[in-house]
Design an enzyme around this catalytic site. Structure first.
Site, PDB file in Angstrom:
ATOM      1  N   HIS A 175      -0.171   2.493  -2.784  1.00 45.81           N
ATOM      2  CA  HIS A 175      -0.440   1.891  -4.080  1.00 45.81           C
ATOM      3  C   HIS A 175      -1.952   1.745  -4.274  1.00 45.81           C
ATOM      4  CE1 HIS A 175       1.032  -0.197  -7.613  1.00 45.81           C
ATOM      5  NE2 HIS A 175       0.031  -1.056  -7.467  1.00 45.81           N
ATOM      6  N   ASP A 203       4.907   3.260  -1.193  1.00 49.95           N
ATOM      7  CA  ASP A 203       4.772   2.230  -2.215  1.00 49.95           C
ATOM      8  C   ASP A 203       6.166   1.742  -2.592  1.00 49.95           C
ATOM      9  OD1 ASP A 203       4.248   0.675  -4.475  1.00 49.95           O
ATOM     10  OD2 ASP A 203       3.072   2.216  -5.495  1.00 49.95           O
ATOM     11  N   SER A 224       0.069   0.897 -12.452  1.00 52.35           N
ATOM     12  CA  SER A 224       0.716  -0.287 -11.883  1.00 52.35           C
ATOM     13  C   SER A 224       1.236  -1.204 -12.992  1.00 52.35           C
ATOM     14  CB  SER A 224      -0.261  -0.994 -10.936  1.00 52.35           C
ATOM     15  OG  SER A 224       0.393  -1.945 -10.132  1.00 52.35           O
TER      16      SER A 224
END
Length: 303
Positions: free
Chosen positions: A273, A243, A151
């Site tokens: 995610h 996502d 991320s």
């Protein structure tokens, strides 16, 4: 627009447990409250440490905390530098401790994670500078390095590799980008299709970018703005299908491939995610994590 959601029961159960700890409107809460929720969430998905693995905390440059993971069996001189996610706002050495331990164990490689400064107290480039300082420190002894992150950490990992190339710094032999945010346009592709995806929305991504305050034209902060992708190290790039960041990963992988870089790309079909945390309760996440560990192992074994 119909909200896109996966069908796998395991990942849906994971998302339900996340909602119990970290509500969908968490970005509207104070930073302190967000961090408290995140810490509780991470603790909920903790896992036993691999047998024989040891940890040691250190300070780099008199201020940056890192944690070394030494698995019971080490089969390579290559190290892994892991940068945690959390939107640049939350996360710590502890939040990703179990994930780092399992990757180190699977890859049979020493892994070093970092506790970089967080926004909004420390906006761009504080986190980036902390990571680059540790990167340079790790490379001083000549051992090869694989840079990895999830991320926001995937964003920082990609940025580290780009800055190292720009400064002609050798020693990085691989990059691992796990559902990274790389500076997509927020209005098209997966940002539109998955705008209300479970686990992370496009509005959340916009919020975290606003908090970080990185210059819009900086390619280290927004790696998709890079023009020249040649001569970058081989990559393992994995995305979650549900996502908004999915296309960031896909586009980056495509541009690396077009520049002649060896890339393994995965779009995990039922994942959302932050699916790394679901690796012990979702079949798709378990498979994705096994493939990720194999990808990391391949990169550390390239020499």
């Amino acid at each position: 627009m119909t909200r896109a959601i996966p069908a796998e029961p395991g990942i849906l159960a994971f998302h339900k447990r996340c909602q119990d700890f970290y509500p969908a409107d968490a970005v509207d809460a104070s930073i302190q409250q967000q961090r408290a929720w995140y810490d509780a969430l991470c603790a909920e998905f903790d896992a036993p440490s691999p047998e024989g693995l040891t940890r040691r905390d250190e300070i780099v440059g008199g201020r940056v905390s890192v944690r070394r993971y030494q698995p019971a069996e080490v089969a390579t001189q290559t190290r892994i530098f892991y940068i945690h996610g959390g939107g640049f706002v939350v996360g710590s050495l502890d939040s990703h401790d179990a994930i780092c331990a399992e990757i180190a164990h699977a890859a049979k490689a020493e892994l070093v994670s970092i506790d970089y400064r967080l926004a909004p107290e420390h906006v761009w480039p504080a986190a980036f500078d902390d990571c680059f300082e540790v990167l340079q420190w790790l490379l001083t002894d000549g051992r090869p390095l694989v840079v990895a992150g999830d991320s926001a950490g995937g964003n920082l990992a990609a940025g580290m590799v780009l800055k190292a190339k720009a400064e002609a710094i050798d020693g990085i032999v691989g990059q691992v980008l796990i559902y990274p945010g790389l500076g997509g346009d927020l209005v098209s592709g997966s940002y539109a299709e998955m705008a209300e995806a479970p686990g992370l929305t496009t509005a959340d991504v916009a919020y975290y970018r606003d908090v970080l305050k990185a210059p819009a034209d900086n390619m280290f902060a927004h790696p998709l703005k890079t023009v020249d992708f040649s001569d970058l190290p081989p990559a393992y790039v994995t995305a979650a299908h549900f996502d908004p960041l999915r296309d960031d990963a896909a586009l980056y992988a495509q541009r690396l491939i077009a520049a002649g870089v060896n890339v393994t790309y995965r779009d995990e079909p039922q994942m959302i995610h932050a699916w790394l945390r679901a690796r012990h309760m979702s079949e798709g996440a378990r498979d994705g994590f096994a493939r990720l560990c194999r990808g990391v192992s391949d990169l550390v074994e390239t020499l």
